[in-house]
Design an enzyme around this catalytic site. Structure first.
Site, PDB file in Angstrom:
ATOM      1  N   VAL A  13       0.780  -1.074  -0.181  1.00 46.44           N
ATOM      2  CA  VAL A  13      -0.018  -0.110   0.007  1.00 46.44           C
ATOM      3  C   VAL A  13       0.808   1.204  -0.051  1.00 46.44           C
ATOM      4  O   VAL A  13       0.354   2.490   0.154  1.00 46.44           O
ATOM      5  CB  VAL A  13      -0.971  -0.142   1.212  1.00 46.44           C
ATOM      6  CG1 VAL A  13      -2.091  -1.007   1.243  1.00 46.44           C
ATOM      7  CG2 VAL A  13      -0.286  -0.338   2.664  1.00 46.44           C
ATOM      8  N   GLY A  15       3.773   1.702   1.884  1.00 51.84           N
ATOM      9  CA  GLY A  15       4.566   2.210   3.264  1.00 51.84           C
ATOM     10  C   GLY A  15       5.879   2.923   3.059  1.00 51.84           C
ATOM     11  O   GLY A  15       6.339   3.672   3.546  1.00 51.84           O
ATOM     12  N   ASP A  34       4.513  -4.571  -7.667  1.00 53.24           N
ATOM     13  CA  ASP A  34       3.714  -5.361  -6.619  1.00 53.24           C
ATOM     14  C   ASP A  34       2.863  -6.288  -7.484  1.00 53.24           C
ATOM     15  O   ASP A  34       2.131  -5.758  -8.394  1.00 53.24           O
ATOM     16  CB  ASP A  34       2.924  -4.753  -5.506  1.00 53.24           C
ATOM     17  CG  ASP A  34       2.770  -5.565  -4.298  1.00 53.24           C
ATOM     18  OD1 ASP A  34       2.177  -6.932  -4.347  1.00 53.24           O
ATOM     19  OD2 ASP A  34       3.342  -5.573  -3.227  1.00 53.24           O
ATOM     20  N   ILE A  57       8.007 -10.100 -10.026  1.00 57.70           N
ATOM     21  CA  ILE A  57       9.607  -9.445  -9.938  1.00 57.70           C
ATOM     22  C   ILE A  57      10.276 -10.743 -10.643  1.00 57.70           C
ATOM     23  O   ILE A  57      11.215 -10.136 -11.548  1.00 57.70           O
ATOM     24  CB  ILE A  57       9.989  -9.338  -8.369  1.00 57.70           C
ATOM     25  CG1 ILE A  57       9.383  -8.199  -7.797  1.00 57.70           C
ATOM     26  CG2 ILE A  57      11.633  -9.209  -8.330  1.00 57.70           C
ATOM     27  CD1 ILE A  57       9.582  -7.994  -6.417  1.00 57.70           C
ATOM     28  N   GLU A  58      10.061 -11.719 -10.586  1.00 58.71           N
ATOM     29  CA  GLU A  58      10.721 -12.873 -11.298  1.00 58.71           C
ATOM     30  C   GLU A  58      10.453 -12.724 -12.717  1.00 58.71           C
ATOM     31  O   GLU A  58      11.494 -12.982 -13.465  1.00 58.71           O
ATOM     32  CB  GLU A  58      10.097 -14.456 -11.025  1.00 58.71           C
ATOM     33  CG  GLU A  58      10.420 -14.614  -9.584  1.00 58.71           C
ATOM     34  CD  GLU A  58       9.180 -14.411  -8.981  1.00 58.71           C
ATOM     35  OE1 GLU A  58       8.481 -15.505  -8.559  1.00 58.71           O
ATOM     36  OE2 GLU A  58       8.467 -13.471  -8.866  1.00 58.71           O
ATOM     37  N   SER A  76      10.612  -4.965   0.896  1.00 54.14           N
ATOM     38  CA  SER A  76       9.859  -5.783   1.838  1.00 54.14           C
ATOM     39  C   SER A  76       9.268  -7.020   1.447  1.00 54.14           C
ATOM     40  O   SER A  76       8.199  -7.480   1.231  1.00 54.14           O
ATOM     41  CB  SER A  76       8.679  -4.888   2.619  1.00 54.14           C
ATOM     42  OG  SER A  76       8.448  -5.381   3.638  1.00 54.14           O
ATOM     43  N   CYS A  79       7.269 -12.050   3.940  1.00 54.38           N
ATOM     44  CA  CYS A  79       7.768 -12.708   5.180  1.00 54.38           C
ATOM     45  C   CYS A  79       7.375 -14.077   5.680  1.00 54.38           C
ATOM     46  O   CYS A  79       8.106 -14.896   6.378  1.00 54.38           O
ATOM     47  CB  CYS A  79       7.256 -11.609   6.262  1.00 54.38           C
ATOM     48  SG  CYS A  79       5.652 -11.562   6.683  1.00 54.38           S
ATOM     49  N   SER A 376       1.879  -4.562   6.161  1.00 52.46           N
ATOM     50  CA  SER A 376       2.626  -3.446   5.858  1.00 52.46           C
ATOM     51  C   SER A 376       3.778  -3.309   6.960  1.00 52.46           C
ATOM     52  O   SER A 376       3.943  -4.130   7.640  1.00 52.46           O
ATOM     53  CB  SER A 376       1.504  -2.028   5.915  1.00 52.46           C
ATOM     54  OG  SER A 376       2.200  -1.246   5.391  1.00 52.46           O
TER      55      SER A 376
END
Length: 391
Positions: A13, A15, A34, A57-58, A76, A79, A376
């Site tokens: 979003v 950040g 994204d 991204i790949e 980021s 995770c 985020s």
């Protein structure tokens, strides 16, 4: 002076973009990338003039990265491969593939970026993916420092301990660099005091495997600091929370709350109150703490974030201690007196450091807003690190 060209990966979003603005360094986001379509709607709503690439991204080639000619990467990565609750698949988790692609591309860029900032969960610092990241940036000639930081260190009443890495392309070490150490506080560059290190200190909060629908008969017996007092909290946990609430360097939650909220749509339903009463982390507007809000907030109760007691002049302890031997209906009636509600998405955004003008398109549901914010980062923490990195 030419503004820095910034590439924002896993932009969510926005950040990182908000943090970049808050840092006031001369910079411009040349592309945000994204794959999450809902997050991208929110990003476009807040940054309509930034180039947003809705792709994996790949799927971005070395040539495409070279054409962007960026000076700074803010990122980021997912995770989930490193979370305490997850399977900790690390490099074997397919969600790490995009980040491994970045590490493969980085050394082959025509022009290396001068600055890198990465955010992830606590746990990333002991992963193989982190080891590969360090190996890659060292081979490229970056100096770097790792951190584990929480917004509470900036006076924000929300615990959100996260891993950060900042790296700069230069031969001399950073002024605060502590090789092999993870710093637990922001560097005091002008200070001669040693930094606090993570070392082997593992502040692991013991996970409670608790069955819902626990009876209120007070039959759990423990002693000393592990004694269960009321709710499922030990004396030690209550002491820790009281300490947090008496830390005057941290603001009160009321500074982050909306004034004109229609509270009713955020009240906890009676069924949830009864089922999870003993697991709730309850805070009042005058508290100086709240636990980390996750993407399941509003949908799940346990471990997803604090709830707010809006009834004034009512003691939580008194209500809980009065539940013994009551019927379920009577227990619900008692618990409803507390007027417990979820924090609104706007309030969570405030605690995460998003500026007042940050908003969501109307079509984004409350559940989606919670999910996006749970994924985020804290804008103020990142802004401070960007400033430190740029200096």
């Amino acid at each position: 002076m030419e503004p820095l060209r910034v590439l924002e990966l896993y932009s969510g979003v926005g950040g990182m973009h908000h943090a970049l603005r808050e840092s006031c360094i001369p910079a411009q986001v040349v592309a945000a990338i994204d794959v999450n379509t809902v997050a991208n709607e929110v990003y476009k709503y807040n940054f309509p003039h930034t180039q947003l690439l809705a792709k994996t991204i790949e799927g971005i080639t070395l040539e495409e990265f070279d054409r962007l000619s960026f000076d700074m990467i803010l990122m980021s990565p997912p995770c989930q491969p490193f979370t305490r609750i997850g399977r900790q698949g690390d490099m074997t988790d397919s969600r790490t593939n995009s980040f491994l692609h970045i590490l493969d591309i980085l050394p082959r860029l025509q022009k290396l970026p001068k600055y890198i900032l990465l955010e992830n969960v606590k746990g990333f610092e002991v992963s193989s993916t982190r080891d590969l990241l360090i190996q890659t940036i060292e081979n490229c000639g970056f100096q770097y420092q790792e951190f584990l930081l929480s917004p509470t260190s900036l006076g924000i009443p929300n615990s959100r301990l996260r891993y950060f890495l900042i790296a700069k392309l230069q031969s001399e070490p950073l002024p605060f660099q502590a090789p092999g150490q993870v710093l637990m506080e922001f560097p005091k560059i002008e200070s001669v005091h040693p930094q606090k290190y993570a070392m082997d200190v593992e502040n692991k909060i013991q996970e409670k495997n608790v069955e819902p629908n626990i009876s209120f008969d007070g039959s759990i017996q423990c002693s000393g600091k592990d004694a269960i007092l009321f709710k499922l909290e030990t004396a030690e946990e209550i002491h820790r929370k009281n300490q947090q609430d008496s830390d005057l360097s941290v603001k009160m939650l009321k500074d982050f709350l909306e004034d004109d909220t229609d509270v009713n749509q955020y009240l906890l339903p009676p069924k949830s109150l009864l089922r999870y009463a003993l697991l709730l982390d309850i805070v009042q507007p005058t508290c100086r703490r709240s636990v980390c809000f996750t993407k399941g907030y509003g949908s799940y109760i346990e471990g997803t974030g604090s709830v707010l007691q809006t009834a004034e002049d009512v003691q939580v302890e008194n209500i809980y201690k009065s539940l013994t031997n009551l019927s379920q209906e009577e227990q619900i009636t008692k618990l409803l007196i507390l007027k417990l509600r979820y924090f609104t998405p706007k309030e969570i955004a405030n605690l995460l450091g998003f500026p007042p003008e940050f908003g969501f398109p109307e079509k984004i549901t409350v559940k989606q807003r919670y999910r996006l914010l749970g994924n985020s980062l804290n804008v103020h923490v990142v802004a401070k690190l960007i400033k430190i990195l740029y200096e």
